[in-house]
Scaffold this motif. Structure first.
Motif, PDB file in Angstrom:
ATOM      1  N   UNK A  48       0.836  -1.210   0.000  1.00 11.38           N
ATOM      2  CA  UNK A  48       0.000   0.000   0.000  1.00 11.38           C
ATOM      3  C   UNK A  48       0.869   1.257   0.000  1.00 11.38           C
ATOM      4  N   UNK A  49       1.912   1.266   0.836  1.00 10.07           N
ATOM      5  CA  UNK A  49       2.762   2.456   0.964  1.00 10.07           C
ATOM      6  C   UNK A  49       3.503   2.733  -0.337  1.00 10.07           C
ATOM      7  N   UNK A  75       5.500  10.688   8.063  1.00  4.97           N
ATOM      8  CA  UNK A  75       4.320  10.940   8.892  1.00  4.97           C
ATOM      9  C   UNK A  75       3.155  10.053   8.460  1.00  4.97           C
ATOM     10  N   UNK A  76       2.948   9.949   7.156  1.00  9.38           N
ATOM     11  CA  UNK A  76       1.855   9.117   6.650  1.00  9.38           C
ATOM     12  C   UNK A  76       2.082   7.646   7.005  1.00  9.38           C
ATOM     13  N   UNK A  77       3.303   7.189   6.823  1.00  9.37           N
ATOM     14  CA  UNK A  77       3.623   5.784   7.094  1.00  9.37           C
ATOM     15  C   UNK A  77       3.378   5.447   8.560  1.00  9.37           C
ATOM     16  N   UNK A 114       6.481  10.816  -3.962  1.00  9.68           N
ATOM     17  CA  UNK A 114       7.317  10.960  -2.770  1.00  9.68           C
ATOM     18  C   UNK A 114       8.225   9.744  -2.610  1.00  9.68           C
ATOM     19  N   UNK A 115       9.214   9.864  -1.747  1.00  8.15           N
ATOM     20  CA  UNK A 115      10.073   8.741  -1.386  1.00  8.15           C
ATOM     21  C   UNK A 115       9.918   8.462   0.104  1.00  8.15           C
ATOM     22  N   UNK A 116      10.449   7.327   0.538  1.00  6.10           N
ATOM     23  CA  UNK A 116      10.381   6.967   1.956  1.00  6.10           C
ATOM     24  C   UNK A 116      11.021   8.029   2.849  1.00  6.10           C
ATOM     25  N   UNK A 117      12.027   8.726   2.332  1.00  6.73           N
ATOM     26  CA  UNK A 117      12.789   9.662   3.154  1.00  6.73           C
ATOM     27  C   UNK A 117      12.077  10.999   3.357  1.00  6.73           C
ATOM     28  N   UNK A 118      11.081  11.289   2.537  1.00  6.64           N
ATOM     29  CA  UNK A 118      10.366  12.566   2.688  1.00  6.64           C
ATOM     30  C   UNK A 118       9.635  12.609   4.023  1.00  6.64           C
ATOM     31  N   UNK A 119       9.709  13.751   4.692  1.00  8.26           N
ATOM     32  CA  UNK A 119       9.108  13.887   6.021  1.00  8.26           C
ATOM     33  C   UNK A 119       7.607  13.631   5.999  1.00  8.26           C
ATOM     34  N   UNK A 120       6.930  14.147   4.980  1.00  8.32           N
ATOM     35  CA  UNK A 120       5.480  13.934   4.893  1.00  8.32           C
ATOM     36  C   UNK A 120       5.165  12.457   4.678  1.00  8.32           C
ATOM     37  N   UNK A 138       3.199   6.209  -2.265  1.00  7.58           N
ATOM     38  CA  UNK A 138       4.363   7.029  -2.583  1.00  7.58           C
ATOM     39  C   UNK A 138       4.413   7.364  -4.068  1.00  7.58           C
ATOM     40  N   UNK A 139       4.106   6.355  -4.885  1.00 14.38           N
ATOM     41  CA  UNK A 139       4.116   6.556  -6.328  1.00 14.38           C
ATOM     42  C   UNK A 139       3.067   7.577  -6.742  1.00 14.38           C
TER      43      UNK A 139
END
Length: 413
Positions: A299-300, A318-320, A309-315, A304-305
């Motif tokens: 799902x994540x 927060x979502x994860x 976004x990438x895993x490293x983005x702060x937003x 992200x796609x």
């Protein structure tokens, strides 16, 4: 007085009328009493952990590029180990994994990266020689333990580090590497990975067979974590020394997950006088956790796609955190001991140890086992299930020392 009593209980040295030792029933104690004894055992017993990815954490910090030494001495909120948490938990010899990602097999630079990671571990020891020491043998670890030093033995994760040059096995042995995990996430020149569906070689390659023999000649431990079942049985047939899974758990709990070891492999490891070192990641320990984690990850990745976004983005972080907060089953430290029980019931107490994979499994660690300060929780659970002090010493280090010495002896012969 209370501390003295607990010390004697932990050591099994309480005597009746100064003559016969009292048999202590740890199972009848409260959880709090067992934990106190477990802490005492952890401090007085050598604990070897077969695999930690701390060197990569150092590397990713960028300190090596800046010429700075990573601050290993201060308690950190990052990762799973530092000197303070290691000493609190009683871990004495965490194997530093010199991890080479499969991408280096394609773009090159695997040997250079391995050398860099080794150098970073050496710099820690050079910076804090009163607290840290390298270790190239069981005797080194025992001597360091008596001096109060934390040992940092090293193993390579992914034989891609040797590239296509067999002489690099001896080169890395001379650098202090004492085991090598044959593959990682993809098939390599040595053999096939359990995470890769290609099955490039159908087991060990011809080059891989030479690597196994060279490791035997040198006295380097062969780590069979990450390889396919076919590759494992090729190794078992060729190796004249015991073999080890330094960070794997029992596949019986995670059917179909080839990265864990099957009962047949556990039995063959015991037959070869080797062992399996139980790893701590939730997906390795529990099928329900693994399935939930896989669903979350799918799902994540899609989210992200869609959001660029990438895993490293702060937003994204927060979502994860918000999305996964209530979507993972709870796995407890007791599940690690379930795996230990399974191995013991299958082949006996002499063939099991601990291989956390700290700093390599992210936030998937069990409750009660989030970092290196928490090894006493494993020991307390073992006491609760009736394991003796002698059993616990075997699990913590004596089994691994036996294997290591037998690998060295096979090389000498």
């Amino acid at each position: 007085m209370r501390k003295t009593i607990f010390s004697l209980l932990a050591a099994g040295l309480l005597y009746s009328c100064g003559e016969k030792p009292i048999s202590v029933d740890y199972t009848a104690m409260t959880d709090e009493e067992r934990l106190e004894i477990a802490k005492e055992i952890a401090q007085s017993t050598i604990i070897v952990d077969g695999h930690m990815d701390f060197p990569l954490r150092m590397y990713n910090s960028g300190n090596d590029l800046n010429g700075e030494v990573f601050d290993f001495m201060t308690r950190s909120n990052e990762g799973n180990i530092d000197y303070v948490r290691a000493k609190e938990g009683g871990v004495d010899a965490p194997f530093m994994a010199i991890y080479i990602a499969a991408s280096y097999q394609e773009k090159g630079g695997a040997k250079v990266l391995a050398d860099t990671l080794i150098m970073m571990v050496e710099r820690l020891v050079e910076t804090w020689p009163d607290k840290l020491a390298l270790a190239r043998s069981p005797e080194d670890i025992e001597a360091n333990f008596k001096k109060g030093l934390l040992s940092l033995p090293m193993g390579i994760e992914n034989a891609a580090a040797i590239e296509d040059d067999l002489s690099n096995v001896e080169y890395f042995y001379s650098r202090g590497i004492r085991y090598m995990t044959l593959t990682h996430g993809k098939d390599n020149l040595v053999g096939d990975s359990s995470y890769d569906d290609v099955e490039t070689h159908g087991g060990l390659s011809e080059f891989g067979k030479q690597v196994v023999k060279e490791m035997n000649r040198l006295g380097m431990i062969i780590d069979v974590s990450h390889i396919t079942d076919k590759t494992f049985f090729d190794v078992a047939e060729i190796s004249e020394a015991p073999i080890v899974a330094t960070h794997s758990s029992a596949r019986s709990f995670t059917p179909g997950f080839e990265r864990n070891v099957s009962d047949e492999i556990i039995q063959k490891l015991a037959e070869k006088k080797g062992m399996v070192m139980i790893t701590f990641g939730g997906s390795f320990l529990d099928q329900a956790y693994s399935e939930a984690n896989a669903a979350n990850r799918a799902h994540i990745q899609e989210w992200l796609k869609e959001n660029n976004l990438t895993y490293r983005d702060e937003s994204a972080q927060e979502y994860i955190r918000a999305y996964t907060a209530d979507k993972k089953p709870v796995v407890h430290v007791s599940r690690v001991v379930d795996h230990i029980d399974h191995v013991v019931n299958l082949v006996g107490i002499d063939y099991v140890g601990l291989g956390s994979d700290f700093d390599g499994v992210g936030d998937t660690l069990p409750e009660g086992l989030k970092d290196a300060s928490m090894y006493p929780n494993i020991i307390a659970e073992l006491l609760k299930r009736g394991y003796s002090r002698a059993d616990i010493e075997k699990i913590c280090s004596k089994n691994f020392f036996r294997v290591w010495k037998e690998v060295e002896a096979a090389a000498k012969s």
